[in-house]
Write an enzyme that holds these catalytic residues in place. Sequence first.
Site, mmCIF file in Angstrom:
data_model
loop_
_atom_site.group_PDB
_atom_site.id
_atom_site.type_symbol
_atom_site.label_atom_id
_atom_site.label_comp_id
_atom_site.label_asym_id
_atom_site.label_seq_id
_atom_site.Cartn_x
_atom_site.Cartn_y
_atom_site.Cartn_z
ATOM 1 N N TRP A 75 44.929 53.988 30.516
ATOM 2 C CA TRP A 75 45.425 52.682 30.919
ATOM 3 C C TRP A 75 46.431 52.199 29.889
ATOM 4 O O TRP A 75 46.068 51.715 28.826
ATOM 5 C CB TRP A 75 44.280 51.695 31.040
ATOM 6 N N GLN A 91 38.459 29.576 42.563
ATOM 7 C CA GLN A 91 37.033 29.719 42.876
ATOM 8 C C GLN A 91 36.188 28.894 41.911
ATOM 9 O O GLN A 91 35.787 29.359 40.852
ATOM 10 C CB GLN A 91 36.604 31.186 42.832
ATOM 11 N N PHE A 92 35.909 27.662 42.327
ATOM 12 C CA PHE A 92 35.120 26.766 41.475
ATOM 13 C C PHE A 92 33.698 27.272 41.277
ATOM 14 O O PHE A 92 33.041 26.912 40.304
ATOM 15 C CB PHE A 92 35.116 25.340 42.039
ATOM 16 N N THR A 93 33.212 28.130 42.158
ATOM 17 C CA THR A 93 31.837 28.614 42.042
ATOM 18 C C THR A 93 31.630 29.502 40.819
ATOM 19 O O THR A 93 30.486 29.803 40.468
ATOM 20 C CB THR A 93 31.388 29.374 43.305
#
Length: 162
Positions: A75, A91-93
């Site tokens: 990589w 994504q607040f979760t």
Amino acid sequence: MPDKQWYQRRVRDMRAIIQRVLSASVTVEGNLISSIGPGLMCLIGINREDTPEDRDYIIRKILNARLFSGDGKGWNKSVTQMDYEVLLVSQFTLYAILKGNKPDFHLAMGPETSKLFYSDFVDLVKLGYQKEKVKDGLFGAKMEVQLVNDGPVTLVVDSREK
């Protein structure tokens, strides 16, 4: 087992779940909102205490993390070096804490403030790369996110680890 102070420090940062993908898309109510080919699909969690410095750190990591093989020898290339795409999904979760069996989201930034913060985040990612290579979901919507993970490669990046 981590102590309470470790946990409190850990949940006070901007968070990105970065996934190397062959493809990814976001659909809302049956309508395709965005899709990408090879690149990164990033779930973005914004903490109520996040700052522009936290935002900038996450942007640098998304655009510069060497998660791709440019020559088949490990990589050594970033999404920008490979000229691949980026899909950003709010994504607040990511800041949910289970209280008993019920999630509590009090650590997430409130909806009005986070909408502006996230919008600025997306604009700055576009500014730091190529506007047409950066896509996003629909803030606040119930989204269907599909992806084909490549590897799989999934990293959790927290801004306070800088």
